[in-house]
Design a protein around this motif. Structure first.
Motif, PDB file in Angstrom:
ATOM      1  N   ARG A  42      36.568  29.225  35.446  1.00  0.00           N
ATOM      2  CA  ARG A  42      35.634  28.132  35.720  1.00  0.00           C
ATOM      3  C   ARG A  42      35.845  26.931  34.803  1.00  0.00           C
ATOM      4  N   GLY A  43      36.861  27.000  33.965  1.00  0.00           N
ATOM      5  CA  GLY A  43      37.154  25.880  33.079  1.00  0.00           C
ATOM      6  C   GLY A  43      36.127  25.669  31.997  1.00  0.00           C
ATOM      7  N   LEU A  44      35.513  26.752  31.508  1.00  0.00           N
ATOM      8  CA  LEU A  44      34.429  26.635  30.532  1.00  0.00           C
ATOM      9  C   LEU A  44      34.789  27.201  29.162  1.00  0.00           C
ATOM     10  N   LEU A  45      36.029  27.644  28.986  1.00  0.00           N
ATOM     11  CA  LEU A  45      36.407  28.223  27.698  1.00  0.00           C
ATOM     12  C   LEU A  45      36.313  27.203  26.573  1.00  0.00           C
ATOM     13  N   ARG A  46      36.771  25.989  26.828  1.00  0.00           N
ATOM     14  CA  ARG A  46      36.752  24.978  25.781  1.00  0.00           C
ATOM     15  C   ARG A  46      35.321  24.548  25.459  1.00  0.00           C
ATOM     16  N   ALA A  47      34.497  24.409  26.477  1.00  0.00           N
ATOM     17  CA  ALA A  47      33.116  23.966  26.257  1.00  0.00           C
ATOM     18  C   ALA A  47      32.309  25.010  25.495  1.00  0.00           C
ATOM     19  N   HIS A  48      32.617  26.275  25.701  1.00  0.00           N
ATOM     20  CA  HIS A  48      31.841  27.346  25.071  1.00  0.00           C
ATOM     21  C   HIS A  48      32.771  28.276  24.291  1.00  0.00           C
ATOM     22  N   PRO A  68      32.876  29.036  21.046  1.00  0.00           N
ATOM     23  CA  PRO A  68      32.292  30.013  20.115  1.00  0.00           C
ATOM     24  C   PRO A  68      31.824  31.283  20.829  1.00  0.00           C
ATOM     25  N   LEU A  69      31.215  31.109  22.009  1.00  0.00           N
ATOM     26  CA  LEU A  69      30.782  32.277  22.777  1.00  0.00           C
ATOM     27  C   LEU A  69      31.990  33.088  23.229  1.00  0.00           C
ATOM     28  N   ALA A  70      33.050  32.411  23.681  1.00  0.00           N
ATOM     29  CA  ALA A  70      34.265  33.105  24.119  1.00  0.00           C
ATOM     30  C   ALA A  70      34.894  33.875  22.960  1.00  0.00           C
ATOM     31  N   ALA A  71      34.930  33.255  21.780  1.00  0.00           N
ATOM     32  CA  ALA A  71      35.504  33.927  20.608  1.00  0.00           C
ATOM     33  C   ALA A  71      34.675  35.147  20.226  1.00  0.00           C
ATOM     34  N   TYR A  72      33.348  35.006  20.268  1.00  0.00           N
ATOM     35  CA  TYR A  72      32.471  36.139  19.964  1.00  0.00           C
ATOM     36  C   TYR A  72      32.698  37.268  20.964  1.00  0.00           C
ATOM     37  N   ALA A  73      32.775  36.922  22.254  1.00  0.00           N
ATOM     38  CA  ALA A  73      32.982  37.934  23.286  1.00  0.00           C
ATOM     39  C   ALA A  73      34.328  38.630  23.113  1.00  0.00           C
ATOM     40  N   LEU A 122      33.928  38.839  11.479  1.00  0.00           N
ATOM     41  CA  LEU A 122      34.296  37.873  12.513  1.00  0.00           C
ATOM     42  C   LEU A 122      33.160  37.685  13.514  1.00  0.00           C
ATOM     43  N   LYS A 123      32.504  38.778  13.891  1.00  0.00           N
ATOM     44  CA  LYS A 123      31.387  38.666  14.838  1.00  0.00           C
ATOM     45  C   LYS A 123      30.249  37.838  14.249  1.00  0.00           C
ATOM     46  N   LEU A 124      29.963  38.050  12.973  1.00  0.00           N
ATOM     47  CA  LEU A 124      28.908  37.271  12.328  1.00  0.00           C
ATOM     48  C   LEU A 124      29.279  35.787  12.258  1.00  0.00           C
ATOM     49  N   VAL A 125      30.545  35.511  11.929  1.00  0.00           N
ATOM     50  CA  VAL A 125      30.998  34.118  11.843  1.00  0.00           C
ATOM     51  C   VAL A 125      30.855  33.424  13.194  1.00  0.00           C
ATOM     52  N   PHE A 126      31.311  34.077  14.251  1.00  0.00           N
ATOM     53  CA  PHE A 126      31.234  33.457  15.571  1.00  0.00           C
ATOM     54  C   PHE A 126      29.796  33.428  16.102  1.00  0.00           C
ATOM     55  N   ALA A 127      28.971  34.390  15.682  1.00  0.00           N
ATOM     56  CA  ALA A 127      27.556  34.344  16.055  1.00  0.00           C
ATOM     57  C   ALA A 127      26.883  33.124  15.436  1.00  0.00           C
ATOM     58  N   VAL A 128      27.209  32.856  14.160  1.00  0.00           N
ATOM     59  CA  VAL A 128      26.675  31.653  13.506  1.00  0.00           C
ATOM     60  C   VAL A 128      27.137  30.402  14.245  1.00  0.00           C
ATOM     61  N   MET A 129      28.401  30.380  14.664  1.00  0.00           N
ATOM     62  CA  MET A 129      28.920  29.219  15.384  1.00  0.00           C
ATOM     63  C   MET A 129      28.237  29.037  16.728  1.00  0.00           C
ATOM     64  N   VAL A 130      27.962  30.131  17.419  1.00  0.00           N
ATOM     65  CA  VAL A 130      27.260  30.040  18.707  1.00  0.00           C
ATOM     66  C   VAL A 130      25.878  29.433  18.516  1.00  0.00           C
ATOM     67  N   ILE A 131      25.145  29.935  17.520  1.00  0.00           N
ATOM     68  CA  ILE A 131      23.784  29.447  17.291  1.00  0.00           C
ATOM     69  C   ILE A 131      23.798  28.011  16.796  1.00  0.00           C
ATOM     70  N   TRP A 132      24.749  27.687  15.918  1.00  0.00           N
ATOM     71  CA  TRP A 132      24.860  26.311  15.436  1.00  0.00           C
ATOM     72  C   TRP A 132      25.188  25.368  16.581  1.00  0.00           C
ATOM     73  N   SER A 133      26.094  25.783  17.457  1.00  0.00           N
ATOM     74  CA  SER A 133      26.445  24.965  18.618  1.00  0.00           C
ATOM     75  C   SER A 133      25.261  24.798  19.559  1.00  0.00           C
ATOM     76  N   LEU A 134      24.507  25.872  19.745  1.00  0.00           N
ATOM     77  CA  LEU A 134      23.316  25.795  20.599  1.00  0.00           C
ATOM     78  C   LEU A 134      22.301  24.810  20.045  1.00  0.00           C
ATOM     79  N   SER A 135      22.033  24.901  18.746  1.00  0.00           N
ATOM     80  CA  SER A 135      21.009  24.037  18.151  1.00  0.00           C
ATOM     81  C   SER A 135      21.413  22.572  18.219  1.00  0.00           C
ATOM     82  N   ARG A 136      22.691  22.293  18.000  1.00  0.00           N
ATOM     83  CA  ARG A 136      23.158  20.903  18.053  1.00  0.00           C
ATOM     84  C   ARG A 136      23.123  20.358  19.485  1.00  0.00           C
ATOM     85  N   THR A 137      23.540  21.170  20.441  1.00  0.00           N
ATOM     86  CA  THR A 137      23.601  20.703  21.823  1.00  0.00           C
ATOM     87  C   THR A 137      22.214  20.591  22.439  1.00  0.00           C
TER      88      THR A 137
END
Length: 260
Positions: free
Chosen positions: A34-40, A42-47, A75-90
Motif C-alpha cells: 500500500r506504499g505506507l512503509l515510509r510513512a509509518h 517506526p511501526l514497520a520496524a517494530y513489527a 530494539l523493541k523498546l527503541v522502536f516503541a518509543v519512536m512509534v509513540i513519539w511519531s504519533l504525538s508529533r503527528t
C-alpha cells in the motif's frame, strides 16, 4: 508447582508465538503493497523486530539466548518509543506547541520510569528463583519503561478522546492497536514477576494482542486513511466542538508563550 493448565499454557506459547510472527510479517507485506512503509517506518520496524524476535529466540542456542533476548527487547523498546513519539508529533501537527510539550513530557516520563526501575531493582529483597541478578535488573528496567510508555499513551488517548483533535484515520487505528500491545506487555511483565509459572500465560496474552493488532492494522490501515480525518468528538455536537476547539487554541497559545 505447575498445574495441568500451566503445562498446557506452556505448550500453546510456541504455536501462538509463530502465529503472531506470521501476522506481523504479513502486516509488513501489506504496508509495503500500500506504499505506507515510509510513512509509518517506526511501526514497520517494530513489527519486523517483534515478528522475528520470537522465532529467533526459540531457535537460538542456550549460549546465545540471553544476548539475543536482551538485544531484541532493547530494539523493541527503541522502536516503541519512536512509534509513540511519531504519533504525538503527528497528532498535534496543527498544534505545534502542544506537540512539543507532549514530546518533552514523554521523555521525562520514560526517564523517570528508568529511575524507578533501578530503584525497584535495588529495593527488591527477593530474587525470583532461577533468575540471575543481571537479568532481573534488565527485566525491572524494561518493565518500568513499558509502564512509562503505557502511561503516556493512555494520557495521550484520553486527551485526544476529550478534545476535538483532528487526526488521520490511520493514526487513530495505530494508536488503538499499540495501546492494546503495550497493555498486554505490561500485564505480561507483571504476572511474570509474580512467579515464573505464570510467564506462559503472559506470553499467550501478548501473542493474542499482537495477532489481533496486526490483523486489525492489516485490514484498516490503507492509503486513503492517510488523508481521511477521524474526529474524536461527535460531529453532531457543534456546541461542544466549538467549546473544546476554543480550549485547545487557548492551550496552544499559552504553551507557545512559554517557549514550547
Amino acid at each position: 508447582m505447575p498445574t495441568i493448565a500451566d503445562n498446557l499454557a506452556f505448550i500453546l506459547t510456541v504455536p501462538l508465538l509463530f502465529l503472531s510472527s506470521f501476522a506481523l510479517l504479513a502486516l509488513l507485506v501489506q504496508l509495503a503493497r500500500r506504499g505506507l512503509l515510509r510513512a509509518h517506518w517506526p511501526l514497520a520496524a517494530y513489527a519486523m523486530v517483534e515478528g522475528l524476535s520470537g522465532p529467533l529466540t526459540f531457535l537460538s542456542t542456550p549460549t546465545k539466548l540471553p544476548l539475543l533476548f536482551r538485544a531484541s527487547e532493547i530494539l523493541k523498546l527503541v522502536f516503541a518509543v519512536m512509534v509513540i513519539w511519531s504519533l504525538s508529533r503527528t497528532l498535534f501537527s496543527s498544534y505545534p506547541a502542544i506537540g512539543s510539550f507532549a514530546s518533552r513530557a514523554a521523555k521525562l516520563i520514560v526517564a523517570g520510569c528508568l529511575l524507578l526501575g533501578w530503584i525497584s531493582f535495588l529495593t527488591d529483597p527477593i530474587l525470583p528463583l532461577g533468575r540471575s541478578p543481571a537479568l532481573h535488573l534488565f527485566i525491572s528496567v524494561e518493565r518500568a519503561v513499558i509502564t512509562g510508555l503505557l502511561a503516556f499513551l493512555f494520557i495521550l488517548s484520553v486527551f485526544v478522546g476529550w478534545f476535538p483533535v483532528r487526526m488521520a484515520r490511520n493514526l487513530a487505528r495505530i494508536l488503538i492497536g499499540f495501546l492494546a500491545i503495550l497493555t498486554a506487555a505490561w500485564i505480561n511483565h507483571l504476572v511474570s514477576n509474580v512467579a515464573s509459572r505464570y510467564t506462559p500465560w503472559g506470553n499467550i496474552l501478548s501473542s493474542i494482542m499482537l495477532v489481533g493488532s496486526a490483523v486489525y492494522w492489516s485490514l484498516t490501515v490503507h492509503l486513503a486513511g492517510e488523508t481521511e480525518t477521524a474526529y474524536t468528538l461527535p460531529a453532531w455536537d457543534p456546541e461542544r466542538m466549538d467549546r473544546m476547539t476554543s480550549q485547545l487554541a487557548q492551550m496552544e497559545a499559552q504553551l507557545s508563550r512559554r517557549g514550547h
